[in-house]
Design a protein around this motif. Structure first.
Motif, PDB file in Angstrom:
ATOM      1  N   GLY A 439      -2.874  -5.282   9.975  1.00 48.46           N
ATOM      2  CA  GLY A 439      -1.279  -6.453   9.955  1.00 48.46           C
ATOM      3  C   GLY A 439      -1.699  -7.503   8.367  1.00 48.46           C
ATOM      4  N   HIS A 440      -2.721  -7.880   8.407  1.00 44.56           N
ATOM      5  CA  HIS A 440      -2.924  -9.101   7.585  1.00 44.56           C
ATOM      6  C   HIS A 440      -2.977  -9.000   6.381  1.00 44.56           C
ATOM      7  CE1 HIS A 440      -3.692 -11.174  11.085  1.00 44.56           C
ATOM      8  NE2 HIS A 440      -4.320 -10.158  11.469  1.00 44.56           N
ATOM      9  N   VAL A 441      -2.360  -9.704   5.732  1.00 45.12           N
ATOM     10  CA  VAL A 441      -2.293  -9.634   3.904  1.00 45.12           C
ATOM     11  C   VAL A 441      -2.828 -10.397   3.044  1.00 45.12           C
ATOM     12  CG1 VAL A 441      -0.573  -9.653   2.229  1.00 45.12           C
ATOM     13  CG2 VAL A 441      -0.175  -8.916   3.979  1.00 45.12           C
ATOM     14  N   LEU A 442      -3.528  -9.663   1.860  1.00 46.27           N
ATOM     15  CA  LEU A 442      -4.566 -10.975   1.664  1.00 46.27           C
ATOM     16  C   LEU A 442      -3.474 -12.047   0.513  1.00 46.27           C
ATOM     17  CD1 LEU A 442      -7.312 -11.892   1.065  1.00 46.27           C
ATOM     18  CD2 LEU A 442      -8.499  -9.510  -0.803  1.00 46.27           C
ATOM     19  N   SER A 443      -3.683 -13.139   0.233  1.00 47.70           N
ATOM     20  CA  SER A 443      -3.230 -13.474  -0.783  1.00 47.70           C
ATOM     21  C   SER A 443      -3.710 -15.178  -1.000  1.00 47.70           C
ATOM     22  CB  SER A 443      -2.052 -13.874  -0.394  1.00 47.70           C
ATOM     23  OG  SER A 443      -1.051 -15.568  -1.604  1.00 47.70           O
ATOM     24  N   PHE A 444      -3.509 -15.150  -2.418  1.00 45.00           N
ATOM     25  CA  PHE A 444      -4.993 -16.295  -3.116  1.00 45.00           C
ATOM     26  C   PHE A 444      -3.923 -16.427  -3.843  1.00 45.00           C
ATOM     27  CE2 PHE A 444      -8.398 -12.971  -4.039  1.00 45.00           C
ATOM     28  CZ  PHE A 444      -9.260 -13.674  -3.343  1.00 45.00           C
ATOM     29  N   ALA A 445      -4.086 -18.246  -3.753  1.00 45.70           N
ATOM     30  CA  ALA A 445      -3.640 -19.183  -5.080  1.00 45.70           C
ATOM     31  C   ALA A 445      -4.530 -19.215  -6.276  1.00 45.70           C
ATOM     32  CB  ALA A 445      -3.307 -20.116  -4.400  1.00 45.70           C
ATOM     33  N   ILE A 446      -3.790 -19.304  -7.198  1.00 45.43           N
ATOM     34  CA  ILE A 446      -5.099 -19.630  -8.512  1.00 45.43           C
ATOM     35  C   ILE A 446      -5.117 -20.586  -9.415  1.00 45.43           C
ATOM     36  CG2 ILE A 446      -6.652 -18.136 -10.188  1.00 45.43           C
ATOM     37  CD1 ILE A 446      -5.995 -15.787  -8.380  1.00 45.43           C
ATOM     38  N   GLY A 447      -5.710 -21.635  -9.655  1.00 42.58           N
ATOM     39  CA  GLY A 447      -5.272 -22.016 -10.875  1.00 42.58           C
ATOM     40  C   GLY A 447      -6.688 -22.209 -11.963  1.00 42.58           C
ATOM     41  N   THR A 448      -6.299 -21.991 -13.334  1.00 47.39           N
ATOM     42  CA  THR A 448      -7.013 -21.865 -14.567  1.00 47.39           C
ATOM     43  C   THR A 448      -6.888 -23.313 -14.441  1.00 47.39           C
ATOM     44  OG1 THR A 448      -5.877 -20.973 -15.862  1.00 47.39           O
ATOM     45  CG2 THR A 448      -6.305 -19.320 -14.260  1.00 47.39           C
ATOM     46  N   ALA A 449      -8.300 -22.954 -15.673  1.00 43.11           N
ATOM     47  CA  ALA A 449      -8.505 -24.666 -17.111  1.00 43.11           C
ATOM     48  C   ALA A 449      -9.138 -23.832 -17.385  1.00 43.11           C
ATOM     49  CB  ALA A 449      -8.777 -25.539 -16.126  1.00 43.11           C
ATOM     50  N   THR A 450      -9.438 -24.713 -18.685  1.00 42.45           N
ATOM     51  CA  THR A 450     -10.902 -24.183 -19.821  1.00 42.45           C
ATOM     52  C   THR A 450     -11.095 -25.432 -20.673  1.00 42.45           C
ATOM     53  OG1 THR A 450      -9.434 -21.880 -20.677  1.00 42.45           O
ATOM     54  CG2 THR A 450     -10.919 -23.136 -22.201  1.00 42.45           C
ATOM     55  N   CYS A 451     -12.628 -25.752 -20.566  1.00 40.85           N
ATOM     56  CA  CYS A 451     -13.311 -27.077 -21.318  1.00 40.85           C
ATOM     57  C   CYS A 451     -13.768 -26.391 -22.112  1.00 40.85           C
ATOM     58  CB  CYS A 451     -14.487 -27.345 -19.931  1.00 40.85           C
ATOM     59  SG  CYS A 451     -14.869 -29.141 -20.480  1.00 40.85           S
ATOM     60  N   GLU A 452     -13.330 -27.372 -23.368  1.00 37.69           N
ATOM     61  CA  GLU A 452     -14.221 -27.022 -25.229  1.00 37.69           C
ATOM     62  C   GLU A 452     -15.784 -28.259 -24.476  1.00 37.69           C
ATOM     63  OE1 GLU A 452     -13.132 -25.030 -27.146  1.00 37.69           O
ATOM     64  OE2 GLU A 452     -11.515 -24.439 -25.931  1.00 37.69           O
ATOM     65  N   ALA A 453     -16.282 -28.402 -25.764  1.00 39.86           N
ATOM     66  CA  ALA A 453     -17.379 -29.097 -25.957  1.00 39.86           C
ATOM     67  C   ALA A 453     -17.495 -30.219 -25.433  1.00 39.86           C
ATOM     68  CB  ALA A 453     -18.181 -28.077 -27.347  1.00 39.86           C
ATOM     69  N   ARG A 454     -15.966 -30.279 -25.975  1.00 40.82           N
ATOM     70  CA  ARG A 454     -15.896 -32.401 -26.132  1.00 40.82           C
ATOM     71  C   ARG A 454     -15.535 -32.832 -25.056  1.00 40.82           C
ATOM     72  NH1 ARG A 454     -12.099 -30.184 -29.035  1.00 40.82           N
ATOM     73  NH2 ARG A 454      -9.812 -30.570 -28.268  1.00 40.82           N
ATOM     74  N   GLU A 455     -14.996 -32.368 -23.958  1.00 40.16           N
ATOM     75  CA  GLU A 455     -14.913 -32.286 -22.960  1.00 40.16           C
ATOM     76  C   GLU A 455     -16.015 -31.877 -21.598  1.00 40.16           C
ATOM     77  OE1 GLU A 455     -10.953 -31.526 -20.460  1.00 40.16           O
ATOM     78  OE2 GLU A 455     -11.732 -30.373 -21.423  1.00 40.16           O
ATOM     79  N   HIS A 456     -15.625 -32.967 -20.593  1.00 41.41           N
ATOM     80  CA  HIS A 456     -15.966 -33.066 -19.116  1.00 41.41           C
ATOM     81  C   HIS A 456     -16.008 -31.861 -18.760  1.00 41.41           C
ATOM     82  CE1 HIS A 456     -19.322 -36.097 -20.488  1.00 41.41           C
ATOM     83  NE2 HIS A 456     -17.808 -37.430 -20.277  1.00 41.41           N
ATOM     84  N   LEU A 457     -16.609 -31.049 -17.694  1.00 36.07           N
ATOM     85  CA  LEU A 457     -16.499 -29.682 -16.674  1.00 36.07           C
ATOM     86  C   LEU A 457     -15.550 -30.326 -15.874  1.00 36.07           C
ATOM     87  CD1 LEU A 457     -19.518 -27.609 -16.778  1.00 36.07           C
ATOM     88  CD2 LEU A 457     -17.212 -27.167 -17.430  1.00 36.07           C
TER      89      LEU A 457
END
Length: 484
Positions: A439-457
């Motif tokens: 009776g419970h619905v599984l639900s996600f909140a999702i955020g994405t991001a991409t890091c290039e070599a010159r950027e800090h993770l």
């Protein structure tokens, strides 16, 4: 007369025990038995053991020398002859039958080993030589018997046999797998390439890997014990030795190359962990100890190898390592693994690195309304979805109570969005499968991001978190609820 005196002196002073005896009574007894139809003397004696004593009673000792008196601790010939029942007793029955059989078959000179006893009770192992003297072949009335005291030799042989039996027992019943091997051919191969001027053995076997294979083929297994047969699921030694290629394969070539390198460097005592295989095909993790025996260091023709099965320990270690880096409830990687990989990726990449920050919507509500067991069901379902959606080299992790993340090396923004869509697609299938069950619905909140070599993770992680919270806000706004 002088020659007779010389003979008597030689007889009396001979350094071995000499007995001059009269067997004529024995010959008459044999003649009577033959007349009565006896053909097989051994069977005749076995049918009635008293007949052996009857035969021995026919022997008459005429004279013994000084060595005999010393050997049997007798004061005089009369002293010795009056107590012959103490000399010829016990476990000499079988040798006596052998001697009687030799005479029955016409052998007038023969050797035998038997047991006598000195008058002081000492057991004497003796080598007996019996000769019917020339000119007395038809009557046997003059027989020369010599006795060599071989007690010490027999005792030493007995101790040697017992020592071998003891050592064999230790070998066979050892609780670890033991192998006795001959590495002499391997030594010859190593000596040969050394004589050809090879100095860098490590480089040599990299260039010539077939040399390692040849060395493996030159090892000769001499023996193995019972634990070895049990460990490798072999019914007998022949079965194991004819199937060694199934036991030592795959990873074994690399570990044997390391073993050869140690031997090249003079290390004849070694230990290492290796992988073997049973004849049933099961992997066996082994702790191996290898030793060239000290008196064979010049040839390597006797090597003792012990193998201890550490498969259970290895599985336990792997499981502990798994527990240390995995979440037990969802079976995903845990925060410890996630933090270690973040550090590794921040140093080495490969770039770009994309990430998904994921939060399980509504978990607090389910825990409050239906209990934590229902909440755990949702968490396990979240683990199922992420495990199915994410393939290597990317991987998912549970990093908090209802927080998840996916790290994706060498993946750009398009790859991250494709992963997000894939997760949402599998999420929908999961809800369809579990509809009506919880009776419970599984639900996600999702955020994405991409890091290039010159950027800090860390900057990319913050962007992913911010995007996830925005997605979560939209979810609750659509439901008319507060963010939870």
């Amino acid at each position: 007369m002088e020659s007779m005196t010389d003979f008597e002196s030689m007889f009396d002073l001979a350094p071995v025990s000499l007995w001059l005896e009269d067997y004529s009574g024995l010959k008459r007894l044999f003649d009577r038995w033959r007349a009565e139809g006896v053909e097989d003397l051994a069977a005749h004696l076995e049918a009635d053991p008293a007949r052996v004593r009857e035969c021995m009673a026919q022997w008459r000792v005429l004279r013994v020398n000084q060595s005999t008196l010393s050997l049997f601790s007798a004061d005089s010939q009369e002293h010795l002859l009056s107590q012959l029942d103490k000399v010829f007793r016990g476990d000499m029955a079988a040798p006596v039958v052998h001697e009687l059989t030799q005479l029955w078959q016409g052998h007038l000179g023969f050797d035998n080993q038997t047991v006598n006893y000195a008058l002081d009770g000492r057991r004497l192992d003796v080598q007996v030589r019996v000769r019917v003297l020339p000119g007395h072949e038809t009557t046997w009335d003059r027989v020369l018997v010599s006795l060599d005291d071989i007690t010490e030799r027999v005792r030493a042989e007995r101790e040697r046999i017992e020592s071998e039996r003891y050592a064999r027992g230790l070998f066979e019943h050892s609780p670890v797998s033991l192998w006795v091997e001959d590495f002499s051919a391997v030594k010859l191969l190593l000596d040969d390439i050394r004589e050809r001027g090879i100095d860098d053995f490590a480089t040599f076997i990299k260039v010539h890997p077939e040399f390692v294979t040849r060395c493996i083929q030159e090892i000769r297994v001499i023996d193995v014990n019972r634990e070895t047969l049990r460990m490798f699921v072999a019914t007998d030694k022949d079965m194991l030795l004819h199937n060694l290629s199934r036991v030592f394969r795959d990873e074994m070539t690399e570990s044997f190359a390391d073993q050869l390198q140690d031997l090249w460097n003079g290390k004849t005592l070694q230990q290492r962990e290796v992988v073997n295989y049973s004849l049933a095909g099961d992997t066996i993790n082994i702790h191996m100890q290898f030793a060239v025996l000290e008196d064979r260091l010049a040839t390597w023709d006797l090597v003792l190898v012990s193998l201890v099965d550490i498969t259970a320990r290895k599985k336990a270690e792997a499981y502990l390592e798994y527990l240390g880096k995995h979440d037990v409830l969802t079976q995903l990687n845990n925060r410890t693994f996630y933090s270690e990989e973040l550090n590794r990726l921040s140093r080495k990449g490969p770039w770009p690195v994309s990430m998904l920050a994921i939060d399980l919507n509504g978990l607090k509500h389910v825990n409050d309304e239906s209990g934590h067991a229902a909440g755990d069901v949702l968490l396990r379902r979240a683990g199922e979805v992420l495990s199915m959606a994410v393939d290597a080299p990317a991987w998912p992790a549970r990093i908090g109570g209802d927080e998840f993340a996916v790290l994706m090396p060498k993946t750009d923004e398009r790859g991250a969005e494709a992963m997000r869509d894939r997760i949402l697609s599998l999420l929908e299938l999961n809800n369809q499968f579990y509809s009506g069950q919880s009776g419970h619905v599984l639900s996600f909140a999702i955020g994405t991001a991409t890091c290039e070599a010159r950027e800090h993770l860390d900057s990319a992680l913050q962007r992913a978190d911010k995007a996830m919270y925005a997605d979560k806000a939209r979810h609750y706004l659509a439901r008319g609820d507060h963010v939870a």
